[in-house]
Write a protein that holds these residues in place. Structure first.
Motif, PDB file in Angstrom:
ATOM      1  N   MET B   1       0.858  -1.113   0.078  1.00 25.05           N
ATOM      2  CA  MET B   1       0.033   0.105  -0.016  1.00 25.05           C
ATOM      3  C   MET B   1       0.891   1.352  -0.104  1.00 25.05           C
ATOM      4  N   THR B   2       0.524   2.140  -0.645  1.00 22.87           N
ATOM      5  CA  THR B   2       1.236   3.580  -0.811  1.00 22.87           C
ATOM      6  C   THR B   2       0.711   4.498   0.075  1.00 22.87           C
ATOM      7  N   ALA B   3       1.634   5.155   0.913  1.00 21.10           N
ATOM      8  CA  ALA B   3       1.089   6.130   1.792  1.00 21.10           C
ATOM      9  C   ALA B   3       1.034   7.511   1.107  1.00 21.10           C
ATOM     10  N   ILE B   4      -0.123   8.302   1.570  1.00 26.24           N
ATOM     11  CA  ILE B   4      -0.333   9.657   0.856  1.00 26.24           C
ATOM     12  C   ILE B   4      -0.141  10.816   1.866  1.00 26.24           C
ATOM     13  N   VAL B   5       0.535  11.715   1.348  1.00 28.60           N
ATOM     14  CA  VAL B   5       0.977  13.121   2.433  1.00 28.60           C
ATOM     15  C   VAL B   5       0.055  14.172   1.528  1.00 28.60           C
ATOM     16  N   VAL B   6      -0.779  14.857   2.226  1.00 29.48           N
ATOM     17  CA  VAL B   6      -1.435  16.083   1.602  1.00 29.48           C
ATOM     18  C   VAL B   6      -1.188  17.301   2.595  1.00 29.48           C
ATOM     19  N   GLY B   7      -1.511  18.437   2.226  1.00 31.74           N
ATOM     20  CA  GLY B   7      -1.448  19.724   3.136  1.00 31.74           C
ATOM     21  C   GLY B   7       0.068  20.395   3.407  1.00 31.74           C
ATOM     22  N   THR B  17      -1.074  12.547   6.688  1.00 29.04           N
ATOM     23  CA  THR B  17      -0.514  11.334   6.050  1.00 29.04           C
ATOM     24  C   THR B  17      -1.453  10.185   6.437  1.00 29.04           C
ATOM     25  N   LEU B  18      -1.941   9.466   5.283  1.00 37.86           N
ATOM     26  CA  LEU B  18      -2.472   7.978   5.374  1.00 37.86           C
ATOM     27  C   LEU B  18      -1.689   7.100   4.976  1.00 37.86           C
ATOM     28  N   SER B  19      -1.724   6.031   5.855  1.00 38.30           N
ATOM     29  CA  SER B  19      -0.809   4.823   5.435  1.00 38.30           C
ATOM     30  C   SER B  19      -1.685   3.526   5.946  1.00 38.30           C
ATOM     31  N   ALA B  20      -1.246   2.375   5.457  1.00 41.74           N
ATOM     32  CA  ALA B  20      -1.973   1.190   5.639  1.00 41.74           C
ATOM     33  C   ALA B  20      -1.829   0.806   7.083  1.00 41.74           C
ATOM     34  N   SER B  21      -3.195   0.264   7.443  1.00 42.44           N
ATOM     35  CA  SER B  21      -3.248  -0.381   8.757  1.00 42.44           C
ATOM     36  C   SER B  21      -4.258  -1.191   8.979  1.00 42.44           C
ATOM     37  N   ASP B  22      -4.278  -2.192   9.854  1.00 41.10           N
ATOM     38  CA  ASP B  22      -5.433  -3.221   9.962  1.00 41.10           C
ATOM     39  C   ASP B  22      -6.596  -2.563  10.742  1.00 41.10           C
ATOM     40  N   THR B  23      -6.363  -1.830  11.385  1.00 45.71           N
ATOM     41  CA  THR B  23      -7.433  -1.095  12.240  1.00 45.71           C
ATOM     42  C   THR B  23      -7.200   0.464  12.063  1.00 45.71           C
ATOM     43  N   LEU B  24      -8.207   1.030  12.375  1.00 48.57           N
ATOM     44  CA  LEU B  24      -8.394   2.586  12.376  1.00 48.57           C
ATOM     45  C   LEU B  24      -7.285   3.030  13.661  1.00 48.57           C
ATOM     46  N   LYS B  25      -6.469   4.209  12.880  1.00 43.80           N
ATOM     47  CA  LYS B  25      -5.360   4.561  14.186  1.00 43.80           C
ATOM     48  C   LYS B  25      -5.265   6.123  13.762  1.00 43.80           C
ATOM     49  N   ILE B  26      -5.604   6.866  14.659  1.00 46.16           N
ATOM     50  CA  ILE B  26      -5.499   8.415  14.385  1.00 46.16           C
ATOM     51  C   ILE B  26      -4.472   8.885  15.532  1.00 46.16           C
ATOM     52  N   ASP B  27      -3.432   9.513  14.940  1.00 46.45           N
ATOM     53  CA  ASP B  27      -2.436  10.024  15.653  1.00 46.45           C
ATOM     54  C   ASP B  27      -2.439  11.868  15.498  1.00 46.45           C
ATOM     55  N   LEU B  28      -2.583  12.335  16.514  1.00 45.12           N
ATOM     56  CA  LEU B  28      -2.671  14.026  16.514  1.00 45.12           C
ATOM     57  C   LEU B  28      -1.642  14.572  16.931  1.00 45.12           C
ATOM     58  N   GLU B  29      -0.913  15.442  16.128  1.00 44.30           N
ATOM     59  CA  GLU B  29       0.046  16.377  16.589  1.00 44.30           C
ATOM     60  C   GLU B  29      -0.460  17.792  16.441  1.00 44.30           C
ATOM     61  N   SER B  30      -0.773  18.610  17.505  1.00 42.67           N
ATOM     62  CA  SER B  30      -1.426  19.998  16.997  1.00 42.67           C
ATOM     63  C   SER B  30      -0.888  20.819  18.103  1.00 42.67           C
ATOM     64  N   LEU B  59      -2.247  10.264  10.225  1.00 40.11           N
ATOM     65  CA  LEU B  59      -1.464  11.276  11.070  1.00 40.11           C
ATOM     66  C   LEU B  59      -1.786  12.547  10.676  1.00 40.11           C
ATOM     67  N   CYS B  60      -2.251  13.068  11.687  1.00 39.16           N
ATOM     68  CA  CYS B  60      -2.738  14.692  11.399  1.00 39.16           C
ATOM     69  C   CYS B  60      -1.673  15.500  12.290  1.00 39.16           C
ATOM     70  N   GLN B  61      -0.819  16.428  11.403  1.00 37.24           N
ATOM     71  CA  GLN B  61       0.145  17.334  11.960  1.00 37.24           C
ATOM     72  C   GLN B  61      -0.514  18.671  11.711  1.00 37.24           C
ATOM     73  N   ASP B  62      -1.202  19.268  13.004  1.00 32.49           N
ATOM     74  CA  ASP B  62      -1.915  20.394  12.849  1.00 32.49           C
ATOM     75  C   ASP B  62      -1.282  21.589  13.519  1.00 32.49           C
ATOM     76  N   LYS B  63      -1.540  22.699  12.520  1.00 31.69           N
ATOM     77  CA  LYS B  63      -0.926  24.023  12.881  1.00 31.69           C
ATOM     78  C   LYS B  63      -2.141  25.172  12.942  1.00 31.69           C
ATOM     79  N   GLY B  64      -3.274  24.531  13.780  1.00 28.60           N
ATOM     80  CA  GLY B  64      -4.234  25.341  14.191  1.00 28.60           C
ATOM     81  C   GLY B  64      -5.318  25.626  12.938  1.00 28.60           C
ATOM     82  N   ALA B  65      -5.443  24.534  12.077  1.00 27.09           N
ATOM     83  CA  ALA B  65      -6.386  24.565  11.032  1.00 27.09           C
ATOM     84  C   ALA B  65      -7.741  24.619  11.692  1.00 27.09           C
ATOM     85  N   LEU B  66      -8.728  25.310  10.806  1.00 21.36           N
ATOM     86  CA  LEU B  66     -10.124  25.324  11.252  1.00 21.36           C
ATOM     87  C   LEU B  66     -10.801  23.954  10.723  1.00 21.36           C
TER      88      LEU B  66
END
Lengths: 466, 89
Positions: B1-7, B17-30, B59-66
């Motif tokens: 599976m290919t990972a994708i980066v946007v933003g 960043t979206l990457s392959a995983s067996d289950t749903l995982k959300i990592d947030l840095e904000s 993986l969401c690396q957030d800089k204060g997005a609405l």
């Protein structure tokens, strides 16, 4: 003739600087200042401890202060503004004694009243003559006005002028030689690029442009622009954009202002040179045009911090101030303004002249974006009170204007002239519609500091982050 | 599976960043983690649900997005993720 020293070692011996000393500094060389670090190096070398330091402001270049703090050598720190690594250090570690955050006028008042007792004041002196007369407009590190250093020189027990330029004779010195005890000639007292670090431009950011336009409309609507009025904008990007509107208005409507006070930029100088303002009262020059103008134009006048903003000085310039434009990191529902910390309790600055001008000006206008990233400007209660809400009249944001209910006169005038006024609660809710309501987390550890109003009364306390 | 980066990591934006995983995982840095992490996580979950993507690591690396910025970045990331991994899914 004064004794001229070639190195600080001899001065430290002559002035008997030891542990427990109280030392003051002024910040006109801003982020190019080499004077503080030269003194700090001596303090570190001599292993002095338990120091009380009174720099008028602290900048990122003041790495010597960071080193002294890391060694635990600083007991008390009294200043008006802190940025850079010292701010981060204090937030993490606090201080063994007390951090006291004053205003520019409050610092001058405390020096004169001997509440701030200074053993030795170090004057960053761009040019000195053999009699010890000091000016800031000449020399290799010319920085213009020395306003914040004048009371240090008059009221400290001993005064050391550090310079890299000795001239034959200085006419009309900003600090007369009678106040100077020692002159030390060093290779350089400051770096030009850092001295100009305050240089800013009118904002071009669309949000800032909109806020500036609304602020100008408000000032106009309130009928504040008339012959002989006065104002102060400082050097923030939005404030300078308001200044640009004022500049155009004065030119187009043939109105002449009496004075502009505070920190002076090229944009204010241009207004003086076009005859749109009668005088500039300057405590700090922000760029080379301001320095040149102060040197050449007799209507551009250097003033001391006391003549600028000391509440006990009946002749202070800002008591006649009509309009002041100020910034904010946070504003709360009581109109209290915070420019000392951010919403996460990081130190980001300090009053400077914020609380001084807010109290004295006939109308105080805060200009600030309603959201920075996702962080709302308006909170139920500010993290730190820098300027109390009783001194704040209007808040201008990109999505509306709020006016302190105390100023019924201003609200009525806006309504009569078709300018919409919201309550500050409504403005906060407008922000929350975009950001959501922030979950409140308290970032307060140990209390180690205090914010003073200009009369030395505590307004709020400062806490470590955890 | 290919990972994708946007933003981007610009102020008021976020990088997803979206990457392959067996289950749903959300990592947030904000930069506004303490004040808004629950709300940001909610927007990410809702967008995944709406788009019907369940097994992925975000993986969401957030800089204060609405919210609308986060939602738009998520939608683009999901579309690109599907496109990149079309043959495999």
């Amino acid at each position: 003739m004064k004794t001229v020293y070639r190195n600080l070692d001899d001065v430290f011996a002559a002035a008997n600087i030891e542990s427990g000393a109280s030392l003051s500094f002024h910040h006109h060389l801003r982020d190019g200042d080499a004077v503080f670090n030269a003194v700090a190096e001596m303090l570190l070398k001599r292993k002095t401890e338990h120091l009380s330091l009174f720099p008028s402001s602290v900048f990122p270049c003041h790495t010597g202060l960071l080193q002294l703090l890391e060694k635990g050598a600083v007991h008390n720190l009294t200043t008006n503004y802190i940025s850079g690594s010292v701010a981060r250090h204090l937030g993490m570690h606090g201080l063994s004694g007390t951090l006291t955050m004053q205003s520019h006028g409050g610092r001058a008042r405390a020096l004169i009243a001997k509440e701030s007792k200074v053993d030795v004041a170090f004057i960053a002196a761009p040019a000195v003559d053999r009699e010890g007369n000091v000016t800031g407009t000449l020399g290799k590190a010319a920085c213009g006005s020395l306003g914040y250093g004048v009371e240090d020189a008059i009221h400290a027990d001993r005064v050391v002028a550090l310079t890299d330029t000795v001239l034959e004779r200085i006419e009309a010195p900003q600090i007369p030689g009678k106040h100077i005890d020692e002159i030390v000639v060093v290779e350089r007292i400051g770096a030009a690029s850092g001295i100009m670090s305050g240089t800013t431009h009118p904002t071009e950011d669309p949000v800032g442009v909109k806020i500036a336009r609304s602020a100008y409309t408000l000032i106009r609507t309130l009928g504040l622009i008339e012959d002989g009025f006065s104002f102060q904008t400082g050097a923030g990007g939005i404030s300078l954009a308001v200044n640009a509107h004022m500049h155009r208005h004065l030119r187009e409507h043939h109105v002449k202002a009496a004075f502009i006070s505070g920190g002076i930029t090229r944009y204010h100088v241009k207004m003086l040179e076009e005859g749109l303002v009668d005088r500039l009262y300057d405590v700090q020059c922000f760029d080379t045009d301001a320095i040149r103008s102060l040197r050449e134009n007799e209507r551009h006048i250097a003033i001391s911090a006391s003549d600028y903003a000391n509440p006990d000085n009946p002749k202070r310039v800002i008591k006649d101030l009509g309009v002041v434009i100020l910034g904010a990191a946070e504003v709360d529902l009581e109109f209290n303004v915070n420019v000392t910390t951010d919403s996460y309790n990081n130190i980001i600055g300090g009053s400077g002249g914020h609380s001084d001008t807010a109290e004295d000006a006939a109308v105080t206008i805060i200009v600030a974006p309603l959201l920075r990233g996702r962080t709302p400007l308006i909170t139920n209660k500010v993290t730190t009170v820098t300027t109390p809400g009783k001194d704040v009249d209007c808040l201008v944001t990109e999505r509306g204007i709020a006016i302190n209910a105390r100023r019924r006169d201003l609200i009525d005038r806006c309504r009569r002239n078709g300018v919409d006024v919201m309550t500050i609660q409504e403005l906060m809710e407008t922000a929350h519609a975009f950001s959501g309501v922030p979950k409140k987390k308290v970032y307060k550890g140990r209390a180690y500091g205090v914010v003073h109003d200009r009369r030395g009364e505590p307004l709020d306390r400062l806490y470590t982050k955890r | 599976m290919t990972a994708i980066v946007v933003g981007t990591l610009e102020s008021s934006d976020c990088m997803i960043t979206l990457s392959a995983s067996d289950t749903l995982k959300i990592d947030l840095e904000s930069i506004v983690y303490d004040a808004f992490h629950a709300q940001i996580t909610q927007v990410i979950k809702k967008t995944l649900q709406k788009e019907g993507l369940h097994n992925v690591r975000v993986l969401c690396q957030d800089k204060g997005a609405l919210d609308y910025t986060i939602e738009a970045r998520m939608k683009t990331a999901i579309a690109k993720y599907r496109e990149a991994n079309e043959d495999e899914s």
